[in-house]
Write an enzyme that holds these catalytic residues in place. Structure first.
Site: not given
Ligand SMILES: [Zn+2]
Length: 608
Positions: A397-398, A401, A404
């Site tokens: 998940h991290e 980010h 991105h």
């Molecule tokens: Zn998040």
């Protein structure tokens, strides 16, 4: 009951004893404190230089460009000056010296925003047509077109000077309902004690409540925890309703004062999101609750409980305590994103080998996980990795980010380098979805497959369905106020009960306390109309992930362009360019279909 494995304490909790390769290297931000000090000082002098530009904008295109460029220079430096002490502080929050430096930066930031406060009113005093002519005639200014036009757009609901002064005086009152909510639910709350079936006595704080629901296999223990906690909310229910009335009244006051048609319109205007997005989200979800009900019927059966209630939602269907060594899962996470291309994978590896991540917990370290976008350096990720399956997904998940951040920082000029919340959770969610498929494909352990499926399903029920139901509740309550209807604890409880019925039908049983759970949800009091964004991000990611996993390279390229687009347009437009139209039901339906598919797969795993 799971047997705790004889886990030898292989890792010391002392930071000094953790190998360097598991700790982030803040030397990429500044080599040392004296270099940081210099950065801090040049930010300080920059603030004075910026304040001195006040009154220059009328000078024309070159003056405007000058102000933009200095602001960007300071903005870039601000990232590094802030994150150097801030990340260091999170390594050990007991460190007072670092904490003092961090606070020093916060004070400097307050001065920075004060020094910049002249800019918007001064620019907006110039007619947009004039500024457009400047942009047409002066090429270097053109890059700021979207930022400038967005500023003028927001101007529509800015009042005259007297009006703004009144609003700023009133803003002091705006925080009162939420502050009181926290005082009542936390500071002044008397958390009850219960005795569990094992004879243990526990105090049911909110954190403890969640832990009990997720780990106690004896249903009566979960029920006792639920009843005890909600009895405390019930004891102050009229006060909670009165505070929530305050929240809705404040929002309606704000909306009317600024000339919005509704509280929803006011809340969405900042990101230029049409209200139909939230309405479509709710309507389409309501029409697609069947897979949600099917999942809960399946759980009821699998758990073999006489009554199935909301306090049974988080207990895992199987006992599973497999450990996932950090260094072992890194390859998986890279391989899982293969559909996004070898370049994407290579960038990700860089993060793993380049010491961007602070992996393990140590005494004094901040809890949880995050990705910090340090402009001019690279993202940094904080984890508290304890080898669980959840931790593996948190890492993915991290990393979503962080990728991105990298792509948008690289591709965009500074002014558009950061992205909005409305888009932010798309790559993190998509990253998790790819990992899940990857792990499901190679897992041969039936228990692991069940846990993986359940993880994916709980993500959808928790991040999507629950958040839509919350948005539905907020909209209904706010509409009462907009129509001059009263708000009482009975009215709120009735709304909540009917929502539970609309979403869960008879798949979930209720009890006299189920309807008052609205009082326990802090988001309602602290950030109204916020949680729907989790659901829209989730839907967008589901839609994109499905096509990317099918090997659709056009979707993949559009998705990577979305990541590279940072904040260069309104989020709805950015997503549209990626092929996701949130005003259309089919994007939302993608999540519903995904849940349907996952529940079918879980059914097969449970009854092979
Ligand atoms: Zn998040």
């Amino acid at each position: 009951m799971p047997v705790t494995p004889e886990a030898p304490q292989t890792r010391s909790r002392r930071r000094d004893d953790i190998a360097e390769r598991f700790k982030w290297n803040l030397g990429d931000i500044f080599p040392d404190w004296s270099a940081w000090e210099e950065g801090y000082k040049s930010l300080e002098t920059g603030i004075e230089r910026y304040a001195a530009l006040k009154g220059t904008l009328r000078g024309g295109a070159a003056s405007l460009l000058n102000a933009f460029r200095l602001s960007e220079e300071l903005g870039q430096l601000a990232y590094r000056v802030w994150y150097y002490p801030s990340l260091q502080y999170d390594e050990d929050q007991r460190d007072n010296t670092v904490n003092a430096k961090r606070q020093q930066v916060q004070i400097l930031f307050a001065r920075l925003s004060q020094a910049e406060s002249w800019f918007n009113p001064e620019l907006l005093a110039i007619p947009l047509e004039t500024v457009r002519t400047w942009m047409d005639q002066y090429e270097p200014l053109r890059v700021y077109r979207f930022a400038i036009e967005n500023l003028y757009r927001q101007q529509e609901h800015v009042l005259d000077e007297a009006g703004e002064k009144l609003m700023s005086l009133a803003s002091r009152l705006a925080a009162a309902p939420n502050d009181s909510y926290w005082a009542l639910s936390t500071a002044d709350a008397k958390f009850p004690s219960i005795t569990l079936s094992t004879g243990e006595h526990v105090t049911v704080s909110y954190g403890q409540y969640r832990a009990l629901l997720a780990t106690r296999r004896q249903q009566s223990d979960r029920e006792a925890a639920f009843t005890a906690l909600h009895d405390t909310y019930k004891a102050a229910l009229n006060t909670y309703a009165s505070l929530y009335n305050g929240v809705c009244q404040r929002d309606w006051f704000h909306a009317r004062a600024r000339g919005y048609e509704s509280t929803l319109e006011a809340a969405l205007h900042g990101d230029n999101i049409p209200t139909s997005v939230v309405e479509n989200l709710i309507e389409t979800t309501r029409a697609g609750v069947e897979p949600l009900r099917r999942y809960h019927r399946l759980r009821r059966k699998a758990l073999g409980v006489p009554t199935y209630q909301i306090y049974d939602f988080s207990i895992p269907l199987v006992t599973f305590d497999k450990k996932y060594e950090y260094e072992e899962v890194l390859d998986w996470i890279v391989e899982a994103v293969a559909p996004l291309g070898p370049q994407y994978q290579a960038r990700m590896r860089e993060g793993f080998t380049g010491r961007w991540i602070d992996v393990y917990e140590n005494e004094g370290k901040r809890s949880g996980a995050y990705s910090a976008p340090v402009y001019g350096t690279h993202p940094y990720m904080l984890l508290n990795y304890t080898d669980t399956l959840d931790d593996v997904f948190t890492l993915a998940h991290e990393m979503g980010h962080s990728m991105h951040t990298i792509l948008s920082h690289e591709a965009q000029p500074f002014v558009y380098s950061s992205y909005t919340i409305f888009v932010a959770e798309v790559p993190s969610t998509l990253s998790e979805a790819l990992l899940l498929e990857y792990m499901l494909k190679r897992s041969t352990d039936p228990a692991e497959r069940i846990v993986l499926l359940q993880h994916a399903i709980d993500n959808i029920t928790g991040t999507f369905f629950t958040q839509v139901m919350f948005a539905d509740y907020e909209l209904r309550a706010h509409r009462l106020i907009e129509r001059d209807q009263p708000i009482t604890s009975d009215i709120l409880t009735d709304i909540y009960k009917s929502l539970l019925h609309d979403y869960y039908g008879d798949a979930v049983d209720t009890n006299p306390l189920t309807g008052i759970t609205w009082a326990r949800i802090p988001h309602f009091f602290s950030t109204p109309y916020y949680v729907y964004q989790y659901a829209t991000c989730f839907a967008s990611a589901a839609r994109l992930a499905r096509e990317i996993m099918q090997g659709n390279t056009a979707t993949r390229d559009r998705y990577l362009d979305l990541l590279r687009s940072g904040g260069n347009d309104y989020p709805m437009e950015q997503l549209k360019k990626a092929g996701v139209d949130l005003s259309q039901p089919d994007t939302v339906r993608a999540v519903i279909d995904q849940l349907d598919d996952l529940v079918t797969r879980l059914e097969t795993e449970l009854h092979p």
